[in-house]
Design a protein around this motif. Sequence first.
Motif, short mmCIF file in Angstrom:
data_model
loop_
_atom_site.label_atom_id
_atom_site.label_comp_id
_atom_site.label_asym_id
_atom_site.label_seq_id
_atom_site.Cartn_x
_atom_site.Cartn_y
_atom_site.Cartn_z
N VAL A 57 0.82 -1.22 0.00
CA VAL A 57 0.00 0.00 0.00
C VAL A 57 0.86 1.27 0.00
O VAL A 57 0.73 2.10 -0.90
N ILE A 58 1.73 1.43 0.97
CA ILE A 58 2.49 2.68 1.08
C ILE A 58 3.60 2.75 0.04
O ILE A 58 3.78 3.78 -0.62
N ASP A 59 4.35 1.67 -0.16
CA ASP A 59 5.47 1.71 -1.10
C ASP A 59 5.05 1.39 -2.53
O ASP A 59 5.79 1.67 -3.47
N GLY A 60 3.88 0.77 -2.71
CA GLY A 60 3.42 0.45 -4.05
C GLY A 60 4.21 -0.66 -4.73
O GLY A 60 4.23 -0.77 -5.94
N ASN A 61 4.88 -1.49 -3.92
CA ASN A 61 5.73 -2.54 -4.47
C ASN A 61 5.52 -3.82 -3.69
O ASN A 61 6.28 -4.14 -2.79
N PHE A 62 4.50 -4.55 -4.05
CA PHE A 62 4.17 -5.78 -3.31
C PHE A 62 5.02 -6.94 -3.82
O PHE A 62 4.89 -7.34 -4.98
N PRO A 63 5.88 -7.50 -2.97
CA PRO A 63 6.77 -8.57 -3.41
C PRO A 63 6.11 -9.95 -3.43
O PRO A 63 6.79 -10.95 -3.64
N GLY A 64 4.83 -10.03 -3.20
CA GLY A 64 4.12 -11.31 -3.20
C GLY A 64 3.82 -11.78 -1.80
O GLY A 64 4.26 -11.22 -0.81
N SER A 65 3.04 -12.84 -1.73
CA SER A 65 2.62 -13.38 -0.43
C SER A 65 3.77 -14.10 0.25
O SER A 65 4.64 -14.67 -0.40
N VAL A 116 0.50 9.13 0.88
CA VAL A 116 -0.67 8.31 0.55
C VAL A 116 -0.25 7.19 -0.39
O VAL A 116 0.50 7.40 -1.35
N GLY A 117 -0.75 6.01 -0.09
CA GLY A 117 -0.56 4.86 -0.97
C GLY A 117 -1.92 4.28 -1.31
O GLY A 117 -2.94 4.68 -0.76
N GLN A 118 -1.91 3.32 -2.21
CA GLN A 118 -3.18 2.75 -2.67
C GLN A 118 -3.11 1.22 -2.62
O GLN A 118 -2.13 0.63 -3.07
N SER A 119 -4.18 0.62 -2.11
CA SER A 119 -4.23 -0.84 -2.08
C SER A 119 -4.58 -1.35 -3.47
O SER A 119 -5.41 -0.79 -4.16
N PHE A 120 -3.89 -2.42 -3.87
CA PHE A 120 -4.10 -2.99 -5.19
C PHE A 120 -5.44 -3.69 -5.29
O PHE A 120 -6.06 -3.72 -6.34
N ASP A 121 -5.88 -4.30 -4.19
CA ASP A 121 -7.09 -5.12 -4.25
C ASP A 121 -8.37 -4.31 -4.38
O ASP A 121 -9.26 -4.65 -5.13
N ALA A 122 -8.47 -3.22 -3.63
CA ALA A 122 -9.72 -2.45 -3.63
C ALA A 122 -9.55 -1.04 -4.18
O ALA A 122 -10.52 -0.31 -4.31
#
Length: 168
Positions: free
Chosen positions: A71-79, A125-131
């Motif tokens: 969300v904050i960094d905008g870089n989701f490395p996966g589960s 501000v960051g954005q969640s990918f899912d919603a």
Amino acid sequence: MIDERFELPPTADERTLLDTFLDYQRQALVRKCAGLTDEQLRQRAVPSSNLSLLGLVRHLATVERWYFQAVIDGNFPGSLFTRTDDRDEDFNDVDHATGEETFAIWRAEVEASRRIAADRPLEAVGQSFDAGREHSLRWVLNHMIDEYARHLGHADIIREAIDGQTGE
């Protein structure tokens, strides 16, 4: 251990308060799990619940990763946990997990969260990918304090069922 929350001056700035309260909650998780074997850390408090201390630590590592990295960094490395298709794998798939490996994962996620938060103002501000929802760092820090506090209540019940201890 000194409760750092109450060592703060009553006029501490908002960022100092949020960082200190979150770190206190993080350390409370460590204290509630201290001195237990892997088997005890995997133990469920009651047969009808899937909650274990290891499951809580795994879940909180997942939440740290999601809110700070995605969300904050905008870089989701996966589960973190992908051995099964269970969306609650962090809670449910603990039969072979160890305290050492689980806490190493959690500590790495906490350090990543601290690095990401340190470089940003509370208004970032960051954005969640899912919603697609936007969240400020201020909101994330408050949410994380809430997330830990809720699960630390669960940890008290689980720990009490294991050996009668609950901590502070």
